[in-house]
Design a protein around this motif. Sequence first.
Motif, short mmCIF file in Angstrom:
data_model
loop_
_atom_site.label_atom_id
_atom_site.label_comp_id
_atom_site.label_asym_id
_atom_site.label_seq_id
_atom_site.Cartn_x
_atom_site.Cartn_y
_atom_site.Cartn_z
N ASP A 74 54.53 -39.13 12.98
CA ASP A 74 55.37 -39.63 11.73
C ASP A 74 56.30 -38.08 11.09
O ASP A 74 57.19 -38.24 10.43
CB ASP A 74 54.87 -40.35 10.49
N ALA A 75 55.34 -37.01 11.04
CA ALA A 75 55.50 -35.88 10.61
C ALA A 75 54.70 -34.78 11.11
O ALA A 75 54.00 -35.01 11.88
CB ALA A 75 55.53 -35.85 9.02
N VAL A 153 54.99 -32.21 3.65
CA VAL A 153 56.24 -32.76 4.05
C VAL A 153 57.29 -31.93 3.26
O VAL A 153 57.25 -32.25 2.24
CB VAL A 153 56.20 -34.23 4.23
N ASN A 154 58.31 -31.62 3.88
CA ASN A 154 59.48 -31.08 3.57
C ASN A 154 59.49 -29.84 2.78
O ASN A 154 60.22 -29.50 1.66
CB ASN A 154 60.44 -32.12 2.61
N THR A 155 58.35 -29.04 2.81
CA THR A 155 58.11 -27.62 2.18
C THR A 155 57.82 -26.82 3.54
O THR A 155 57.32 -27.16 4.55
CB THR A 155 56.87 -27.71 1.46
N ILE A 160 59.52 -34.23 8.38
CA ILE A 160 59.58 -35.90 8.85
C ILE A 160 60.06 -36.01 10.32
O ILE A 160 61.14 -35.36 10.59
CB ILE A 160 60.18 -36.94 7.91
N LEU A 161 59.38 -36.59 11.18
CA LEU A 161 59.55 -36.50 12.49
C LEU A 161 59.79 -38.31 12.83
O LEU A 161 59.13 -39.19 12.37
CB LEU A 161 58.58 -36.10 13.62
N ASN A 162 60.39 -38.55 14.21
CA ASN A 162 60.48 -39.82 14.66
C ASN A 162 60.94 -40.82 13.65
O ASN A 162 61.76 -40.88 13.05
CB ASN A 162 59.16 -40.15 15.38
N ASP A 163 59.94 -41.74 13.69
CA ASP A 163 60.16 -42.86 12.61
C ASP A 163 59.48 -42.83 11.35
O ASP A 163 59.54 -43.99 10.61
CB ASP A 163 59.57 -44.13 13.37
N GLY A 164 59.10 -41.67 10.99
CA GLY A 164 58.64 -41.36 9.73
C GLY A 164 59.37 -41.75 8.47
O GLY A 164 60.94 -41.58 8.75
N LYS A 165 59.07 -42.04 7.48
CA LYS A 165 59.90 -42.63 6.39
C LYS A 165 59.42 -41.77 5.06
O LYS A 165 58.31 -41.45 4.97
CB LYS A 165 59.85 -44.09 6.12
#
Length: 506
Positions: A74-75, A153-155, A160-165
């Motif tokens: 997911d990330a 995540v986001n640093t 985030i990848l694929n179906d990650g929310k």
Amino acid sequence: MRLLSYSLIKSLASFVALFSLVMVYTTISWAQQRTLPADTTIVSTDEVTVKGTEVPYEVTVGTQPVFGDDGKTDASLFYTYYRRTDVEDDDNRPIFISFNGGPGAASLWMHLGYTSPKRLKVSDEGYPVQPYGVEDNPQSIIDVADIVYVNPVNTGFSRILNDGKREQFFGVNEDIDYLADWIDTFISRQERWESPKYLIGESYGTPRVSGLAGELQSRHWMFLNGVVLVSPTGLGMEPAGPSPRSSVLKLPYYTAAAWYHNQLPQDLQQRDLDDLLPEVEEYTIEEFLPALSRGGFIEESRKQEVASQVARYAGLNESFVLDHNLAVPAMAFWKELLREEGYTIGRLDSRYKGIDKTDAGDRNDYWPEYSSWKHSFTPAINYYLQEKLGFKTDLQYYVAGPVHPWNDDGNRTGEMLRGAMAENPNLEVLVQSGYFDGATDYFSAKYVMWNLDPSGKMRDRLQFEGYRSGHMMYLRSEDLETSNEDIREFVRESIPEEGVPAQYGN
């Protein structure tokens, strides 16, 4: 036979050429799409001299997946891992897992500022210098521990990848949940389950590592030896007294900042901070707090008396203190202290001066210390990762990434740390703060530490150290040496002697 060998050589050469072309194409595609593989590493070696000893080490820079409940990626989190290589048996070698805060701050701050074998080039007081770059860090803790710097995540380059929310990651408890899973995987991959383990977090990283201490212990059965809280927040605590970082608890910090800028009355200014600050701390708890507790019903004579003393300790005009009903907000202090000289002072590090469009008003136009830090750290981290460690990508390194809206509900991180300490007799905590930090001020850090365990039964496992700098106390050369040495000593004291059981009593 000779012909066969020649053909084989030609085939091998063709294969190598084709493989090289594929690798080049992959790298180019990587850059053009501005994406990174979810799971990749680049390994190199180097050495650094720490305390007069040459320390060889391996540095791994790469990504490791965050797996969802369905087992899919997911990330992916970007990390940098330093491992000393001349240790025959690393089973008993400590490992630190390092986080910065924000939320949304990348791990570059403590990575290139504090504990790693490399440090950005700055002045002795922490100001940017050109040419930008990095240099060896002779104060690094690599001599006593391996270290991994993790970007949530986001640093950094984490995404985030694929179906990650987004809602899976951006919140107090969401953050702790997926990072605990990631750490579990990392420790297994690196075969470090036997090693003494430590978490270190700065600013928002302190509730993060406090919560992780509880989460790792309760859900992953991973017991720690220590947690280091650098410039801590309130950890979601609601003690019986004032809230952490309230205006009343900032008075000792106001004194420190005013002292640094020579704004105190002469009799106070000529005293050393180590002598002066305990007096102000005592006054804050024993006199200032009870006076404020009476609100608008305080007697006028007492109000005047308190205003006079607060003004003396804060380097402010008495009328300014009265205008704010004794409790001067930090924002007003940062604008007011040097107003007559035409300067503002920094929030995270009040040693820094700024200039505003007008001297009037009640808030700064910008934060001079943060601008200075971005000025020096951003070119350094990009240069180091891409040019020195060979991690080539067109993906932007998020110094401060998009992680909002952030779910603050249910912050029990302080209690999670307390619970972990209660259940684990070997777990110890070190708090490190700069006296000139106006955001996560040092006295609030002490206050949080005092109230972490109201029973007082674990007070001998809670340690506070203060430094003559700000939020990132390690940017000042003198404090870089002292604070890293404090961590070394903390490691030595938090590893029990061989064979000593983890238990209360005899």
